[in-house]
Design an enzyme around this catalytic site. Sequence first.
Site, mmCIF file in Angstrom:
data_model
loop_
_atom_site.group_PDB
_atom_site.id
_atom_site.type_symbol
_atom_site.label_atom_id
_atom_site.label_comp_id
_atom_site.label_asym_id
_atom_site.label_seq_id
_atom_site.Cartn_x
_atom_site.Cartn_y
_atom_site.Cartn_z
ATOM 1 N N SER A 140 0.800 -1.224 0.000
ATOM 2 C CA SER A 140 0.000 0.000 0.000
ATOM 3 C C SER A 140 0.833 1.274 0.000
ATOM 4 O O SER A 140 0.328 2.346 -0.337
ATOM 5 C CB SER A 140 -0.950 0.011 1.201
ATOM 6 O OG SER A 140 -0.231 0.057 2.418
ATOM 7 N N LYS A 177 1.081 4.210 7.055
ATOM 8 C CA LYS A 177 0.457 5.169 6.147
ATOM 9 C C LYS A 177 0.991 6.580 6.382
ATOM 10 O O LYS A 177 1.450 6.914 7.487
ATOM 11 C CB LYS A 177 -1.067 5.188 6.338
ATOM 12 C CG LYS A 177 -1.763 3.883 6.025
ATOM 13 C CD LYS A 177 -1.716 3.545 4.556
ATOM 14 C CE LYS A 177 -2.389 2.208 4.254
ATOM 15 N NZ LYS A 177 -1.627 1.056 4.730
#
Length: 224
Positions: A140, A177
């Site tokens: 990701s 993230k």
Amino acid sequence: MLELYKNIKRIREEKGMSQEELARLVGFKSRSSINKIEMGVNDITQSKLVAIANALGVSPGELMGVDEPASSAPPAPQKSIEASPTPKVAHYTYRIPVIDRVAVGQPILAQEEIIDYEYIDERLHKGGDQYFGLVVKDTSMEPTIHDGDTIIVRVQEDIESGQIAVVLVDGEDATIKEVKESEDGLTLIGHNVAVYPPHFYSREEVEKLPVRIIGRVVQSISKF
């Protein structure tokens, strides 16, 4: 990084050391690993950077082009660096645990989750900050951070907007993230938007789920 690879080749040649000899001292099985590093084909881990610097008798900073060459460099060791569990090169002597995951409901550095160790600059620890390594298990954050990389994390509950962090969300294992903060809440951003589009959490969700910052990612180490 290109300067690092060029410096390894230059210093090795200046010391009259072959690729085969450097590979043996560092612990590689063949000269091809050194050749690929010098060509910039393979990335280099922090632990191997320390090992190569030790074998060449210089500091990791000199290899990276951030330290001035020593006036009188120590001779290269005559045995494999792998024989020493705690390499003493420059400041890269502070050992931190590498864990497989950060899970809800248990200490960050639960003993059963420790799978390896990495060496970081001991000066990072002088301020009393705690660090750990974490193995990345998804795509990701590509191309910034790759699946299989080891990230170095400074344990802290608050980060600046736009920094990359390890985050626990809603009782799940930690995710990595970029975090953007606003008056209304937090947005978690994956750099590979095809895998993880931006996800917004309101202030109420941050409190109730909760969304918890574990630490800031300060470095990513690629494995090969």
